[in-house]
Design a protein around this motif. Sequence first.
Motif, PDB file in Angstrom:
ATOM      1  N   ALA A  40       0.848  -1.180   0.000  1.00  0.00           N
ATOM      2  CA  ALA A  40       0.000   0.000   0.000  1.00  0.00           C
ATOM      3  C   ALA A  40       0.892   1.241   0.000  1.00  0.00           C
ATOM      4  O   ALA A  40       2.060   1.175   0.417  1.00  0.00           O
ATOM      5  N   PRO A  41       0.370   2.385  -0.431  1.00  0.00           N
ATOM      6  CA  PRO A  41       1.186   3.603  -0.457  1.00  0.00           C
ATOM      7  C   PRO A  41       1.766   3.918   0.908  1.00  0.00           C
ATOM      8  O   PRO A  41       1.060   3.922   1.923  1.00  0.00           O
ATOM      9  N   GLY A  42       3.080   4.172   0.930  1.00  0.00           N
ATOM     10  CA  GLY A  42       3.742   4.539   2.169  1.00  0.00           C
ATOM     11  C   GLY A  42       4.010   3.383   3.108  1.00  0.00           C
ATOM     12  O   GLY A  42       4.483   3.602   4.231  1.00  0.00           O
ATOM     13  N   LYS A  43       3.712   2.168   2.685  1.00  0.00           N
ATOM     14  CA  LYS A  43       3.913   1.005   3.558  1.00  0.00           C
ATOM     15  C   LYS A  43       4.855   0.002   2.898  1.00  0.00           C
ATOM     16  O   LYS A  43       5.088   0.039   1.689  1.00  0.00           O
ATOM     17  N   PRO A  87     -11.507  -1.392   2.684  1.00  0.00           N
ATOM     18  CA  PRO A  87     -10.653  -0.312   2.157  1.00  0.00           C
ATOM     19  C   PRO A  87      -9.170  -0.533   2.472  1.00  0.00           C
ATOM     20  O   PRO A  87      -8.313  -0.174   1.656  1.00  0.00           O
ATOM     21  N   GLU A  88      -8.873  -1.142   3.598  1.00  0.00           N
ATOM     22  CA  GLU A  88      -7.471  -1.377   3.955  1.00  0.00           C
ATOM     23  C   GLU A  88      -6.815  -2.471   3.111  1.00  0.00           C
ATOM     24  O   GLU A  88      -5.609  -2.695   3.237  1.00  0.00           O
ATOM     25  N   ASP A  89      -7.583  -3.146   2.265  1.00  0.00           N
ATOM     26  CA  ASP A  89      -7.003  -4.102   1.320  1.00  0.00           C
ATOM     27  C   ASP A  89      -6.475  -3.405   0.062  1.00  0.00           C
ATOM     28  O   ASP A  89      -5.848  -4.049  -0.789  1.00  0.00           O
ATOM     29  N   THR A  90      -6.730  -2.116  -0.056  1.00  0.00           N
ATOM     30  CA  THR A  90      -6.257  -1.366  -1.208  1.00  0.00           C
ATOM     31  C   THR A  90      -4.735  -1.380  -1.256  1.00  0.00           C
ATOM     32  O   THR A  90      -4.068  -1.012  -0.290  1.00  0.00           O
ATOM     33  N   ALA A  91      -4.201  -1.836  -2.375  1.00  0.00           N
ATOM     34  CA  ALA A  91      -2.752  -1.962  -2.526  1.00  0.00           C
ATOM     35  C   ALA A  91      -2.445  -2.453  -3.939  1.00  0.00           C
ATOM     36  O   ALA A  91      -3.353  -2.844  -4.687  1.00  0.00           O
ATOM     37  N   VAL A  92      -1.155  -2.449  -4.257  1.00  0.00           N
ATOM     38  CA  VAL A  92      -0.687  -3.161  -5.449  1.00  0.00           C
ATOM     39  C   VAL A  92      -0.352  -4.582  -5.013  1.00  0.00           C
ATOM     40  O   VAL A  92       0.402  -4.777  -4.054  1.00  0.00           O
ATOM     41  N   TYR A  93      -0.913  -5.537  -5.715  1.00  0.00           N
ATOM     42  CA  TYR A  93      -0.720  -6.942  -5.391  1.00  0.00           C
ATOM     43  C   TYR A  93       0.311  -7.540  -6.354  1.00  0.00           C
ATOM     44  O   TYR A  93       0.143  -7.465  -7.575  1.00  0.00           O
ATOM     45  N   GLY A 116       2.896  -6.362 -10.668  1.00  0.00           N
ATOM     46  CA  GLY A 116       1.860  -5.890  -9.763  1.00  0.00           C
ATOM     47  C   GLY A 116       0.569  -5.522 -10.463  1.00  0.00           C
ATOM     48  O   GLY A 116       0.574  -5.082 -11.622  1.00  0.00           O
ATOM     49  N   THR A 117      -0.520  -5.706  -9.739  1.00  0.00           N
ATOM     50  CA  THR A 117      -1.830  -5.304 -10.240  1.00  0.00           C
ATOM     51  C   THR A 117      -2.543  -4.539  -9.121  1.00  0.00           C
ATOM     52  O   THR A 117      -2.513  -4.945  -7.960  1.00  0.00           O
ATOM     53  N   GLN A 118      -3.159  -3.423  -9.488  1.00  0.00           N
ATOM     54  CA  GLN A 118      -3.774  -2.539  -8.497  1.00  0.00           C
ATOM     55  C   GLN A 118      -5.136  -3.081  -8.079  1.00  0.00           C
ATOM     56  O   GLN A 118      -5.978  -3.400  -8.929  1.00  0.00           O
ATOM     57  N   VAL A 119      -5.346  -3.131  -6.771  1.00  0.00           N
ATOM     58  CA  VAL A 119      -6.663  -3.442  -6.202  1.00  0.00           C
ATOM     59  C   VAL A 119      -7.080  -2.252  -5.349  1.00  0.00           C
ATOM     60  O   VAL A 119      -6.354  -1.859  -4.431  1.00  0.00           O
TER      61      VAL A 119
END
Length: 123
Positions: A40-43, A87-93, A116-119
């Motif tokens: 996720a952004p920043g993580k 919403p906290e599952d939002t990330a690049v997978y 990676g694929t964006q979710v």
Amino acid sequence: QVQLVESGGGVVQPGGSLRVSCKASGNIYTIETMGWYRQAPGKQRELVATMTRSARTNYADSVRGRFTISREIEKNEAYLQMNNLKPEDTAVYFCYVDVWLIVDRDVERAEYWGQGTQVTVSS
């Protein structure tokens, strides 16, 4: 070399479902472990789920019971079924493989990552 092609990301509302897929190709002898990480952004990048060749699975606590990983060993493919998305599952997978490669009549072990694929989970 191994190529990983991911598909299936997208935008979904909270509570919805998505399925992401990963197909590995190349001079593969066998894939030991195949799975998914996310960032996720920043993580930092974190484990989501992996499955070994013997079907042993490992899930992050945050997704256990909601996500299911599966593999088609013969096709070198893995799938991640994601249900009850938050919403906290939002990330690049990112797809991940731990693989034995055929190199000059021998085998070598290596790790590869997909692009990676964006979710995105948002209302």
